[in-house]
Design a protein around this motif. Structure first.
Motif, PDB file in Angstrom:
ATOM      1  N   HIS A  31     -29.050  -1.916  25.561  1.00 52.79           N
ATOM      2  CA  HIS A  31     -27.652  -1.112  24.866  1.00 52.79           C
ATOM      3  C   HIS A  31     -26.832  -0.873  26.042  1.00 52.79           C
ATOM      4  CE1 HIS A  31     -30.784  -0.594  21.218  1.00 52.79           C
ATOM      5  NE2 HIS A  31     -31.749  -0.989  21.802  1.00 52.79           N
ATOM      6  N   TYR A  33     -23.722   2.176  27.771  1.00 45.18           N
ATOM      7  CA  TYR A  33     -23.125   4.155  27.160  1.00 45.18           C
ATOM      8  C   TYR A  33     -21.933   3.815  28.741  1.00 45.18           C
ATOM      9  CZ  TYR A  33     -27.846   3.802  25.039  1.00 45.18           C
ATOM     10  OH  TYR A  33     -28.973   3.705  24.645  1.00 45.18           O
ATOM     11  N   TYR A  35     -20.089   6.667  30.331  1.00 45.00           N
ATOM     12  CA  TYR A  35     -20.057   7.959  30.459  1.00 45.00           C
ATOM     13  C   TYR A  35     -18.553   8.307  31.493  1.00 45.00           C
ATOM     14  CZ  TYR A  35     -24.012   9.533  28.146  1.00 45.00           C
ATOM     15  OH  TYR A  35     -24.815   9.880  27.331  1.00 45.00           O
ATOM     16  N   PHE A  45     -20.072  11.801  27.798  1.00 44.15           N
ATOM     17  CA  PHE A  45     -19.951  10.749  26.393  1.00 44.15           C
ATOM     18  C   PHE A  45     -18.708   9.897  25.811  1.00 44.15           C
ATOM     19  CE2 PHE A  45     -22.462   6.801  24.386  1.00 44.15           C
ATOM     20  CZ  PHE A  45     -21.748   7.835  22.646  1.00 44.15           C
ATOM     21  N   TYR A  48     -21.143   4.317  22.865  1.00 44.35           N
ATOM     22  CA  TYR A  48     -23.058   3.676  23.245  1.00 44.35           C
ATOM     23  C   TYR A  48     -22.687   2.257  22.008  1.00 44.35           C
ATOM     24  CZ  TYR A  48     -27.274   2.695  20.613  1.00 44.35           C
ATOM     25  OH  TYR A  48     -28.957   2.787  19.986  1.00 44.35           O
ATOM     26  N   GLN A  50     -24.142  -2.117  20.874  1.00 43.38           N
ATOM     27  CA  GLN A  50     -25.500  -2.506  21.521  1.00 43.38           C
ATOM     28  C   GLN A  50     -25.004  -3.874  21.005  1.00 43.38           C
ATOM     29  OE1 GLN A  50     -28.856  -0.954  18.864  1.00 43.38           O
ATOM     30  NE2 GLN A  50     -30.061  -3.192  19.413  1.00 43.38           N
ATOM     31  N   ASP A  56     -21.599   3.754  18.735  1.00 45.32           N
ATOM     32  CA  ASP A  56     -21.367   5.817  18.725  1.00 45.32           C
ATOM     33  C   ASP A  56     -20.587   5.765  19.405  1.00 45.32           C
ATOM     34  OD1 ASP A  56     -23.180   9.001  19.506  1.00 45.32           O
ATOM     35  OD2 ASP A  56     -20.984   8.231  19.020  1.00 45.32           O
ATOM     36  N   PHE A  91     -19.385   5.588  34.341  1.00 40.83           N
ATOM     37  CA  PHE A  91     -20.505   4.978  35.011  1.00 40.83           C
ATOM     38  C   PHE A  91     -20.546   4.208  33.200  1.00 40.83           C
ATOM     39  CE2 PHE A  91     -21.232   6.847  38.854  1.00 40.83           C
ATOM     40  CZ  PHE A  91     -19.988   7.834  38.755  1.00 40.83           C
ATOM     41  N   ARG A  98     -33.549   2.158  22.209  1.00 40.36           N
ATOM     42  CA  ARG A  98     -32.884   3.534  22.231  1.00 40.36           C
ATOM     43  C   ARG A  98     -33.123   5.116  22.385  1.00 40.36           C
ATOM     44  NH1 ARG A  98     -29.198   6.528  22.853  1.00 40.36           N
ATOM     45  NH2 ARG A  98     -28.263   7.294  20.545  1.00 40.36           N
ATOM     46  N   GLY A 101     -35.492   6.011  28.953  1.00 40.01           N
ATOM     47  CA  GLY A 101     -33.888   6.650  29.895  1.00 40.01           C
ATOM     48  C   GLY A 101     -32.881   5.699  29.906  1.00 40.01           C
ATOM     49  N   TYR A 102     -32.091   6.050  30.475  1.00 34.84           N
ATOM     50  CA  TYR A 102     -31.199   5.143  30.652  1.00 34.84           C
ATOM     51  C   TYR A 102     -31.075   5.169  32.562  1.00 34.84           C
ATOM     52  CZ  TYR A 102     -28.594   7.276  26.556  1.00 34.84           C
ATOM     53  OH  TYR A 102     -27.899   7.778  25.499  1.00 34.84           O
ATOM     54  N   PHE A 104     -28.757   3.804  35.501  1.00 32.04           N
ATOM     55  CA  PHE A 104     -26.918   3.773  35.589  1.00 32.04           C
ATOM     56  C   PHE A 104     -26.944   2.941  36.555  1.00 32.04           C
ATOM     57  CE2 PHE A 104     -24.865   7.564  33.108  1.00 32.04           C
ATOM     58  CZ  PHE A 104     -26.437   8.217  33.096  1.00 32.04           C
ATOM     59  N   GLY A 105     -25.505   2.542  36.438  1.00 31.51           N
ATOM     60  CA  GLY A 105     -24.444   1.728  37.620  1.00 31.51           C
ATOM     61  C   GLY A 105     -23.367   2.890  38.496  1.00 31.51           C
TER      62      GLY A 105
ATOM     63  N   TYR B  36     -32.380  14.816  35.724  1.00 26.90           N
ATOM     64  CA  TYR B  36     -31.587  12.984  36.269  1.00 26.90           C
ATOM     65  C   TYR B  36     -31.277  13.875  37.543  1.00 26.90           C
ATOM     66  CZ  TYR B  36     -31.828   9.965  32.553  1.00 26.90           C
ATOM     67  OH  TYR B  36     -32.691   8.863  32.227  1.00 26.90           O
ATOM     68  N   PHE B 100     -27.620  10.880  25.916  1.00 24.79           N
ATOM     69  CA  PHE B 100     -28.122  12.185  26.809  1.00 24.79           C
ATOM     70  C   PHE B 100     -26.947  12.644  26.716  1.00 24.79           C
ATOM     71  CE2 PHE B 100     -32.424  11.532  28.827  1.00 24.79           C
ATOM     72  CZ  PHE B 100     -32.677  10.236  27.972  1.00 24.79           C
TER      73      PHE B 100
END
Lengths: 113, 112
Positions: A31, A33, A35, A45, A48, A50, A56, A91, A98, A101-102, A104-105, B36, B100
């Motif tokens: 998954h 995402y 941002y 956001f 999203y 997959q 989304d 990001f 789903r 938690g995420y 991030f890069g 976060y 989120f």
């Protein structure tokens, strides 16, 4: 286990050019995402995905922006005909499922001159 | 997502504990409380999350009020590297399509 890898870290484009931002999710994460963070603003956001599917895209601008996450390879956020207002940090995050938690890069900082 | 309210900014002295508050009076039963943080020029980083009980990990502790309408992120000994924007986010596991949603967060400054 490398984290979420984004490249390039910094990208400079002239107005009207195309920008391609890449994101390789963590191993085992399917998954992804995207941002966007405008200067001095919060994270918003965008989309999203997959594997091979856009789930989304409610946060994506209607024109010039597109995203994909092919079966093989990284996720790509593509911005066509960039304008100065596209200058921002983009990001990418990934998750195992789903409800997870995420992670991030470090982001790609796009500057349009 | 249910809305959260955080102070815009807080200051702390190095090596002292920091209590970062978050109000979420409209929280629902299926909302998890996530924290976060975002260090300068970096992507957000997971800190901690919980549902009802207090939680501890190597980074921080999360104290959740009995009525769940507020929570507090506790950094036990602030260091200069803890200077960041801290985001308190509610996310329901009931809704498959929920992402989120980041608010403005609390900007924490740590003074040497």
């Amino acid at each position: 286990n490398a984290g979420v890898m984004q490249n390039p870290r910094h990208l400079v484009r002239r107005r009207g050019q195309e920008a391609r931002l890449r994101c390789s999710p963590m191993k085992g994460h399917s998954h992804v995402y995207w941002y966007r963070q405008l200067p001095e603003e919060g994270l918003k956001f965008m989309v999203y995905l997959q594997k091979e599917n856009i789930i989304d895209e409610s946060g994506m601008p209607k024109e010039r922006f597109s995203a994909e996450f092919p079966k093989e390879g990284p996720s790509i956020l593509r911005i066509q005909q960039v304008v100065r207002g596209d200058s921002a940090a983009y990001f990418c995050a990934s998750s195992r499922d789903r409800v997870d938690g995420y992670t991030f890069g470090s982001g790609t900082r796009l500057t349009v001159v | 997502d249910a809305k959260t309210t955080q102070p815009n900014s807080m200051e702390s002295n190095e090596e002292e504990p920091v209590h970062l508050p978050c109000n979420h009076s409209t929280i629902s039963g299926t909302d998890y409380i996530h924290w976060y943080r975002q260090l300068p020029s970096q992507g957000p980083e997971y800190v901690i999350h919980g549902l009802t009980s207090n939680v501890n990990n190597r980074m921080a502790s999360l104290a959740i009020a009995e009525d769940r309408k507020s929570s507090t992120l506790i950094l036990h000994r602030a260091t200069l590297r803890d200077a960041a924007v801290y985001y308190c986010i509610l996310r329901s596991v009931d809704n498959y399509g929920q992402n989120f949603v980041f608010g403005p967060g609390t900007r924490l400054s740590v003074l040497p």
